[in-house]
Motif scaffolding. Structure first.
Motif, PDB file in Angstrom:
ATOM      1  N   LEU A 268      23.342  -0.639 -35.405  1.00  0.00           N
ATOM      2  CA  LEU A 268      24.442  -0.221 -36.352  1.00  0.00           C
ATOM      3  C   LEU A 268      24.474   0.857 -37.104  1.00  0.00           C
ATOM      4  N   VAL A 269      23.420   1.025 -37.759  1.00  0.00           N
ATOM      5  CA  VAL A 269      23.098   2.268 -38.505  1.00  0.00           C
ATOM      6  C   VAL A 269      23.303   3.613 -37.697  1.00  0.00           C
ATOM      7  N   GLU A 270      22.758   3.540 -36.581  1.00  0.00           N
ATOM      8  CA  GLU A 270      22.933   4.803 -35.420  1.00  0.00           C
ATOM      9  C   GLU A 270      24.576   4.913 -35.434  1.00  0.00           C
ATOM     10  N   GLN A 271      25.192   3.834 -35.310  1.00  0.00           N
ATOM     11  CA  GLN A 271      26.576   3.778 -34.962  1.00  0.00           C
ATOM     12  C   GLN A 271      27.402   4.184 -36.123  1.00  0.00           C
ATOM     13  N   ASN A 272      27.152   3.910 -37.289  1.00  0.00           N
ATOM     14  CA  ASN A 272      27.797   4.391 -38.519  1.00  0.00           C
ATOM     15  C   ASN A 272      27.439   5.729 -38.731  1.00  0.00           C
ATOM     16  N   ILE A 273      26.301   6.412 -38.381  1.00  0.00           N
ATOM     17  CA  ILE A 273      26.258   7.712 -38.951  1.00  0.00           C
ATOM     18  C   ILE A 273      26.688   8.534 -37.620  1.00  0.00           C
ATOM     19  N   THR A 274      26.908   7.983 -36.475  1.00  0.00           N
ATOM     20  CA  THR A 274      27.491   8.789 -35.285  1.00  0.00           C
ATOM     21  C   THR A 274      29.217   8.922 -35.680  1.00  0.00           C
ATOM     22  N   GLN A 275      29.523   7.938 -36.049  1.00  0.00           N
ATOM     23  CA  GLN A 275      30.978   7.873 -36.313  1.00  0.00           C
ATOM     24  C   GLN A 275      31.673   8.828 -37.640  1.00  0.00           C
ATOM     25  N   LEU A 276      30.307   9.456 -38.204  1.00  0.00           N
ATOM     26  CA  LEU A 276      30.922  10.350 -39.365  1.00  0.00           C
ATOM     27  C   LEU A 276      31.508  11.751 -38.851  1.00  0.00           C
ATOM     28  N   GLY A 277      30.988  11.818 -37.327  1.00  0.00           N
ATOM     29  CA  GLY A 277      31.383  13.305 -36.797  1.00  0.00           C
ATOM     30  C   GLY A 277      30.376  14.488 -36.916  1.00  0.00           C
ATOM     31  N   SER A 278      30.578  15.513 -36.511  1.00  0.00           N
ATOM     32  CA  SER A 278      29.353  16.504 -36.734  1.00  0.00           C
ATOM     33  C   SER A 278      30.021  17.624 -37.892  1.00  0.00           C
ATOM     34  N   GLY A 279      31.148  17.461 -38.173  1.00  0.00           N
ATOM     35  CA  GLY A 279      31.557  18.549 -39.171  1.00  0.00           C
ATOM     36  C   GLY A 279      30.644  18.778 -40.499  1.00  0.00           C
ATOM     37  N   ALA A 280      30.418  17.803 -41.139  1.00  0.00           N
ATOM     38  CA  ALA A 280      29.648  17.794 -42.391  1.00  0.00           C
ATOM     39  C   ALA A 280      28.241  18.235 -42.031  1.00  0.00           C
ATOM     40  N   VAL A 281      27.566  17.797 -40.891  1.00  0.00           N
ATOM     41  CA  VAL A 281      26.368  18.423 -40.539  1.00  0.00           C
ATOM     42  C   VAL A 281      26.189  19.764 -40.292  1.00  0.00           C
ATOM     43  N   GLU A 282      27.324  19.919 -39.455  1.00  0.00           N
ATOM     44  CA  GLU A 282      27.146  21.577 -39.088  1.00  0.00           C
ATOM     45  C   GLU A 282      27.498  22.437 -40.470  1.00  0.00           C
TER      46      GLU A 282
ATOM     47  N   SER B   1      26.659  21.793 -43.509  1.00  0.00           N
ATOM     48  CA  SER B   1      25.166  21.668 -44.271  1.00  0.00           C
ATOM     49  C   SER B   1      24.166  22.596 -43.592  1.00  0.00           C
ATOM     50  N   ARG B   2      24.081  22.591 -42.293  1.00  0.00           N
ATOM     51  CA  ARG B   2      23.222  23.645 -41.632  1.00  0.00           C
ATOM     52  C   ARG B   2      23.600  24.861 -41.873  1.00  0.00           C
ATOM     53  N   ALA B   3      24.990  25.322 -41.808  1.00  0.00           N
ATOM     54  CA  ALA B   3      25.166  26.515 -42.085  1.00  0.00           C
ATOM     55  C   ALA B   3      25.102  26.890 -43.309  1.00  0.00           C
ATOM     56  N   MET B   4      24.796  25.863 -44.337  1.00  0.00           N
ATOM     57  CA  MET B   4      24.540  26.641 -45.938  1.00  0.00           C
ATOM     58  C   MET B   4      22.854  26.537 -45.903  1.00  0.00           C
ATOM     59  N   GLY B   5      22.319  26.146 -45.049  1.00  0.00           N
ATOM     60  CA  GLY B   5      20.624  26.329 -44.856  1.00  0.00           C
ATOM     61  C   GLY B   5      19.881  25.037 -45.470  1.00  0.00           C
ATOM     62  N   ALA B   6      20.779  23.975 -45.210  1.00  0.00           N
ATOM     63  CA  ALA B   6      20.111  22.716 -45.687  1.00  0.00           C
ATOM     64  C   ALA B   6      18.932  22.375 -44.376  1.00  0.00           C
ATOM     65  N   THR B   7      18.085  21.561 -45.045  1.00  0.00           N
ATOM     66  CA  THR B   7      16.916  21.148 -44.177  1.00  0.00           C
ATOM     67  C   THR B   7      17.281  19.926 -43.553  1.00  0.00           C
ATOM     68  N   ARG B   8      16.536  19.418 -42.668  1.00  0.00           N
ATOM     69  CA  ARG B   8      16.819  18.176 -41.951  1.00  0.00           C
ATOM     70  C   ARG B   8      16.901  17.047 -42.818  1.00  0.00           C
ATOM     71  N   GLY B   9      15.708  16.849 -43.659  1.00  0.00           N
ATOM     72  CA  GLY B   9      15.714  15.946 -44.684  1.00  0.00           C
ATOM     73  C   GLY B   9      16.779  15.848 -45.547  1.00  0.00           C
ATOM     74  N   GLN B  10      17.248  17.175 -46.039  1.00  0.00           N
ATOM     75  CA  GLN B  10      18.447  17.189 -46.967  1.00  0.00           C
ATOM     76  C   GLN B  10      19.515  16.613 -46.364  1.00  0.00           C
ATOM     77  N   ILE B  11      19.754  16.936 -44.928  1.00  0.00           N
ATOM     78  CA  ILE B  11      20.863  16.494 -44.517  1.00  0.00           C
ATOM     79  C   ILE B  11      21.112  14.888 -44.183  1.00  0.00           C
TER      80      ILE B  11
END
Length: 222
Positions: free
Chosen positions: A109-123, A125-135
């Motif tokens: 369920l958690v995996e599905q919850n996160i997957t449904q967020l889409g990749s926009g916010a993750v991308e 955050s990565r563009a701003m230099g956020a680490t994996r833990g911060q993301i």
């Protein structure tokens, strides 16, 4: 009605046993299942750090345990239950299979919850230099919080029903109470009272979970 009143102390004890099962199994499922769900998301073929082969193995294990019929799992792991808690009957013994079954259930369920967020916010955050833990901490878990709370609610409701099954093997709780008095002793009014208690419990959990989920949803708050 007099018979129901007479059985109230036993019913209260059975309700306390059910609450104890859920009160241990669900927090453990959230504590262990959440990082597993995050791992499944991160290491999926389309995830942040894809490891397709390892992901396939872990995902297969999760699916196998999650789809295993609970009653069969309950019986199959009796030796393990005996090893962990020293007994195969009672509330403590019932917690073991409930927890083992709830962990992969909630992880998916958690995996599905996160997957449904889409990749926009993750991308972003990565563009701003956020680490994996911060993301994970500041983006994924924050944005998925309402959905995860909803998943906790769904898991709790489902495993309240599962906890009734452990009565078949002497696991205690409302399920065993209903079987003992309603089925073996033909006390239909007592069994109906136990069913009403279960319905009230499920309704209260669903109402509370939905309310908390809505309170944490920024889209609704806005």
């Amino acid at each position: 009605m007099d018979l129901v009143i007479y059985r109230l102390p036993d019913m209260a004890q059975a309700l306390a046993e059910t609450l104890a099962m859920i009160g241990v199994a669900i927090p453990l499922a959230v504590l262990i299942g959440t990082p597993i769900g995050i791992w499944l998301f991160l290491h999926a073929p389309s995830g942040i750090k894809p490891t397709p082969k390892t992901h396939a193995v872990v995902s297969g294990i999760v699916n196998t345990i999650r789809s295993f019929p609970f009653l069969i799992l309950l019986i199959a792991i009796l030796p393990f239950t005996q090893f962990v808690v020293g007994t195969t009957v009672g509330t403590a013994a019932a917690i073991v299979p409930l927890t083992i079954n709830a962990i992969p259930y909630f992880a998916r369920l958690v995996e599905q919850n996160i997957t449904q967020l889409g990749s926009g916010a993750v991308e972003a955050s990565r563009a701003m230099g956020a680490t994996r833990g911060q993301i994970i901490r500041n983006v994924l878990l924050v944005d998925a919080k309402p959905a995860i709370i909803g998943s906790i609610t769904i898991t709790t409701v489902s495993f309240i029903s599962y906890s009734a099954m452990v009565g078949i093997v002497g696991g205690g709780g409302i399920g065993e109470f209903a079987i003992r008095y309603g089925y073996y002793r033909y006390e239909t009014s007592v069994m109906l009272a136990a069913i009403v208690v279960m319905i009230v419990l499920v309704t209260a959990v669903q109402w509370g979970g939905t309310r908390i989920s809505r309170m944490t949803d920024k889209r609704i708050a806005a």
